[in-house]
Design an enzyme around this catalytic site. Structure first.
Site, PDB file in Angstrom:
ATOM      1  N   GLY A  27      14.880  14.506  51.695  1.00  0.00           N
ATOM      2  CA  GLY A  27      15.518  15.600  50.979  1.00  0.00           C
ATOM      3  C   GLY A  27      17.023  15.417  50.879  1.00  0.00           C
ATOM      4  O   GLY A  27      17.688  15.024  51.848  1.00  0.00           O
TER       5      GLY A  27
ATOM      6  N   GLN B 276      24.887  13.452  52.134  1.00  0.00           N
ATOM      7  CA  GLN B 276      25.901  12.921  51.226  1.00  0.00           C
ATOM      8  C   GLN B 276      27.252  12.787  51.914  1.00  0.00           C
ATOM      9  O   GLN B 276      28.002  11.833  51.665  1.00  0.00           O
ATOM     10  CB  GLN B 276      26.009  13.821  50.004  1.00  0.00           C
ATOM     11  CG  GLN B 276      24.736  13.876  49.180  1.00  0.00           C
ATOM     12  CD  GLN B 276      24.743  14.989  48.149  1.00  0.00           C
ATOM     13  OE1 GLN B 276      25.674  15.794  48.086  1.00  0.00           O
ATOM     14  NE2 GLN B 276      23.712  15.049  47.332  1.00  0.00           N
TER      15      GLN B 276
ATOM     16  N   ARG C  90      32.870  29.244  44.806  1.00  0.00           N
ATOM     17  CA  ARG C  90      32.525  30.042  43.628  1.00  0.00           C
ATOM     18  C   ARG C  90      31.102  29.643  43.281  1.00  0.00           C
ATOM     19  O   ARG C  90      30.813  28.489  42.971  1.00  0.00           O
ATOM     20  CB  ARG C  90      33.471  29.759  42.453  1.00  0.00           C
ATOM     21  CG  ARG C  90      33.037  30.486  41.188  1.00  0.00           C
ATOM     22  CD  ARG C  90      33.965  30.235  40.003  1.00  0.00           C
ATOM     23  NE  ARG C  90      33.330  30.738  38.782  1.00  0.00           N
ATOM     24  CZ  ARG C  90      32.743  29.980  37.854  1.00  0.00           C
ATOM     25  NH1 ARG C  90      32.723  28.648  37.983  1.00  0.00           N
ATOM     26  NH2 ARG C  90      32.177  30.534  36.809  1.00  0.00           N
TER      27      ARG C  90
ATOM     28  N   ASP D 234      27.654  28.590  41.931  1.00  0.00           N
ATOM     29  CA  ASP D 234      27.104  28.032  40.705  1.00  0.00           C
ATOM     30  C   ASP D 234      25.803  28.709  40.316  1.00  0.00           C
ATOM     31  O   ASP D 234      25.324  28.546  39.186  1.00  0.00           O
ATOM     32  CB  ASP D 234      26.865  26.532  40.872  1.00  0.00           C
ATOM     33  CG  ASP D 234      25.919  26.238  42.015  1.00  0.00           C
ATOM     34  OD1 ASP D 234      26.323  26.420  43.187  1.00  0.00           O
ATOM     35  OD2 ASP D 234      24.772  25.820  41.761  1.00  0.00           O
TER      36      ASP D 234
ATOM     37  N   GLU E 127      34.356  24.590  46.152  1.00  0.00           N
ATOM     38  CA  GLU E 127      33.492  24.287  45.017  1.00  0.00           C
ATOM     39  C   GLU E 127      33.650  25.275  43.865  1.00  0.00           C
ATOM     40  O   GLU E 127      33.721  26.487  44.079  1.00  0.00           O
ATOM     41  CB  GLU E 127      32.020  24.260  45.452  1.00  0.00           C
ATOM     42  CG  GLU E 127      31.720  23.116  46.417  1.00  0.00           C
ATOM     43  CD  GLU E 127      30.243  22.986  46.735  1.00  0.00           C
ATOM     44  OE1 GLU E 127      29.754  21.845  46.809  1.00  0.00           O
ATOM     45  OE2 GLU E 127      29.576  24.032  46.902  1.00  0.00           O
ATOM     46  N   HIS E 128      33.735  24.708  42.655  1.00  0.00           N
ATOM     47  CA  HIS E 128      33.441  25.362  41.377  1.00  0.00           C
ATOM     48  C   HIS E 128      34.473  26.356  40.883  1.00  0.00           C
ATOM     49  O   HIS E 128      34.184  27.079  39.914  1.00  0.00           O
ATOM     50  CB  HIS E 128      32.074  26.077  41.445  1.00  0.00           C
ATOM     51  CG  HIS E 128      30.964  25.244  41.982  1.00  0.00           C
ATOM     52  ND1 HIS E 128      29.950  25.758  42.767  1.00  0.00           N
ATOM     53  CD2 HIS E 128      30.701  23.922  41.861  1.00  0.00           C
ATOM     54  CE1 HIS E 128      29.119  24.796  43.119  1.00  0.00           C
ATOM     55  NE2 HIS E 128      29.555  23.672  42.579  1.00  0.00           N
TER      56      HIS E 128
ATOM     57  N   GLU F 227      33.252  20.166  44.645  1.00  0.00           N
ATOM     58  CA  GLU F 227      32.613  20.018  43.344  1.00  0.00           C
ATOM     59  C   GLU F 227      33.438  20.775  42.320  1.00  0.00           C
ATOM     60  O   GLU F 227      33.780  21.948  42.525  1.00  0.00           O
ATOM     61  CB  GLU F 227      31.180  20.573  43.346  1.00  0.00           C
ATOM     62  CG  GLU F 227      30.177  19.719  44.103  1.00  0.00           C
ATOM     63  CD  GLU F 227      28.757  20.251  43.975  1.00  0.00           C
ATOM     64  OE1 GLU F 227      28.527  21.169  43.159  1.00  0.00           O
ATOM     65  OE2 GLU F 227      27.888  19.763  44.703  1.00  0.00           O
TER      66      GLU F 227
END
Length: 585
Positions: free
Chosen positions: A176, A198, A433, A435, A468-469, A490
């Site tokens: 996974g 990752q 933030r 997604d 992120e985002h 990201e």
């Protein structure tokens, strides 16, 4: 006159004295060895906030749980779901031992490999020993499973057997996906398997050996960490800084033989390696000096207790705050149990730290945006000032998580975290933030937030930072002497070329002369529009050599990042997901 002042002070302290043991709400369960209801309570919480039917069950639940274990041995297995916090109450992690085959464990939220642990957020475990020996399919032998992504820290944990940070669940063909993660002040006596993680950040821990990892494994002050290697070709991508320059371990709660509770506040230490569970100079504060807050408390009620100089423990639940909590006393500690969630209801920050030294804000605490325009979700230091702080008594933030959207829509904030003071240390933060929300994907710049982190103070250090985002620069750093050890990010999914063409994941202001970055990673998935930007990281040219193994990754979508840092490093673009570029200076 002086006698009268002393008398008044003693009266005030007596009036401020809090009960010990504290009056915890039902969301906090305290267990002793041999209790017959442990399995019933932990499994009921997991049924609400965990499991795989549906995948990631409980992701946006409003239920919060803290499970506290007194010293002794426990044979019960404890699954850890969303918004669940498992805590040993010993003076040392070895005082509380889980002897079951699984012990304290977390599986990925989705057994299908392309979901995996990517949404396995918001849980924590700390201050215990586990001799778990379960034969997970992931590991080559038996041990503890902790397959998580962001906002799921392990702290002060002694793992006797193997530790697996990812999961492979047959009959699915691959392990996974996992987007973690963080651990600190831990000891693992056997192999740690990173596998499909990752990225991962480890600080001041001791490893027997380390195996695996995909793009960005970063270590600071870890004994037994793998050899540094830039790129994921012909080796695991590893950044290994042998010593942690400055840190104080997170405060922890313990209980004595009389049933009295204390907060233990470790001292600031420098240039350290390996775990430290009984650091000389640790201050012990009795719960008579600690206000234990409830979600039903108003901001005014909690602030009155803080103004008296009491330390604060926020118990599990949702706190709707119409004003910020204000921390204005040197050395004051705010702790979270079971992911207390602070929601702005009046365009206010959730918490403001004044211009004072040695404050410890110790989560897990979740700050959540509200519907009204808000300057930020938290400020460390006062806006309009530049308090220098203290190198010997820095302020510290531990396990601080923020989100704009997720369980709700129609929310907003200009920024998540602003650091105005100098000599502040962040230790594990995820500023998100969303997604996706409970109702589906976020599009069209809904639930806006411009920046995740702004740093104005000098000599600010971040260990384990993830953002992120957000819709503009994810990080903007204006102060001198900054350092970041591990950065995962990201870029936003839902912006177009015009909206994002001038922004980056990590920006150091053009006038800054001193800044260091270790394992600074910018990922992109421009889902809705074709977007090309010049670089993932923007810094003054003179500082490029101060960045160790920066990287960019094309996850999926329609975008291109032409360079890693300024004009250095190759482009990352499609069509193949997982395209990665490093700049190995």
């Amino acid at each position: 006159r002086y006698k009268m002042v002393a008398l008044l002070l003693s009266v005030a302290l007596a009036l401020a004295q809090q009960p010990n043991p504290p009056n915890f709400p039902e969301s906090v369960a305290v267990f002793s060895p041999g209790d017959s209801d442990i399995g019933t309570k932990v499994n009921a919480a997991f049924a609400m906030n965990g499991g795989h039917n549906p995948p990631n069950n409980g992701q946006f639940s409003t239920a919060r749980f803290a499970f506290l274990f007194k010293p002794g041995k426990y044979a019960t297995d404890v699954p850890v779901g969303f918004y669940t916090h498992v805590i040993g109450l010993g003076a040392s992690p070895d005082d509380v031992e889980f002897t079951g085959s699984k012990g304290v464990f977390c599986e990925e939220g989705d057994y299908d490999f392309d979901g995996g642990a990517l949404d396995t957020f918001w849980r924590a475990a700390e201050n215990f020993k586990t001799s778990a020996n379960a034969q997970w399919a992931t590991a080559r032998g038996g041990g503890m499973m902790w397959a998580v992504s962001q906002a799921a820290p392990l702290r002060r944990v002694h793992v006797v057997n193997q530790l697996s940070l990812y999961e492979y669940e047959p009959p699915y063909p691959l392990a996974g996906y996992a987007s973690g993660g963080y651990m600190a002040n831990c000891q693992v006596d056997n192999i740690t398997f990173a596998g499909s993680q990752q990225q991962w950040f480890s600080r001041n821990s001791k490893f027997a050996s380390w195996n695996g990892g995909v793009w960005n494994m970063v270590f600071s002050g870890c004994a037994g960490a793998p050899t540094p290697h830039c790129t994921n070709q012909q080796g695991t991508p590893v950044v290994n800084e042998p010593n942690t320059p400055t840190i104080a371990e997170k405060p922890y709660i313990s209980i004595d033989s009389q049933g009295k509770y204390s907060i233990n506040i470790p001292p600031v230490v420098k240039n350290t390696q390996g775990n430290s569970w009984n650091t000389p100079g640790t201050e012990t504060v009795s719960f008579e000096k600690v206000y234990v807050a409830l979600p039903s408390d108003s901001a005014a009620t909690i602030n009155a207790k803080l103004a008296m100089g009491l330390h604060l423990v926020l118990t599990p639940g949702i706190y709707n705050l119409d004003a910020p909590l204000v921390v204005n006393h040197t050395g004051q500690v705010v702790m979270g149990l079971g992911f207390p969630t602070l929601i702005s209801t009046n365009g206010n920050q959730g918490l403001i730290v004044g211009n004072v030294d040695n404050v410890r804000i110790a989560g897990p605490i979740l700050f959540q945006a509200g519907t009204k325009p808000t300057p930020s979700l938290m400020d460390f230091g006062l806006e309009g000032t530049k308090y220098a702080g203290s190198a010997t008594m820095p302020g510290l933030l531990y396990d601080i998580f923020m989100r704009v959207g997720g369980p709700d829509t129609g929310v907003q904030t200009e920024r998540m975290l602003r650091v105005f003071s100098g000599n502040v240390i962040g230790d594990n933060m995820w500023l998100w933030r969303a997604d996706h929300t409970a109702s589906g994907s976020v599009k069209n710049s809904d639930n806006p937030c411009l920046n995740a982190l702004q740093v104005f103070g000098d000599d600010v250090t971040m260990y384990g930072l993830a953002t992120e985002h957000v819709l503009q620069d994810l990080v903007q750093w204006y102060g001198e002497g900054g350092q970041t050890f591990f950065f995962q990010s990201e870029l936003p999914y839902d912006v177009n070329q015009e909206q994002f063409q001038n922004y980056v994941g990590y920006r150091v202001a053009s006038n800054v002369t001193s800044h260091k970055g270790f394992g600074i990673a910018v990922y992109h998935f421009f889902r809705d529009y074709k977007v090309t930007i010049d670089s993932g990281i923007s810094v003054p040219v003179a500082l490029e050599s101060s960045f160790t193994s920066p990287l960019t990754v094309f996850l999926n979508g329609l975008g291109t990042v032409n360079h890693v840092i300024n004009d250095k490093g190759n482009k990352t673009t499609g069509p193949n997901g997982g395209s990665v570029a490093y700049w190995c200076n």
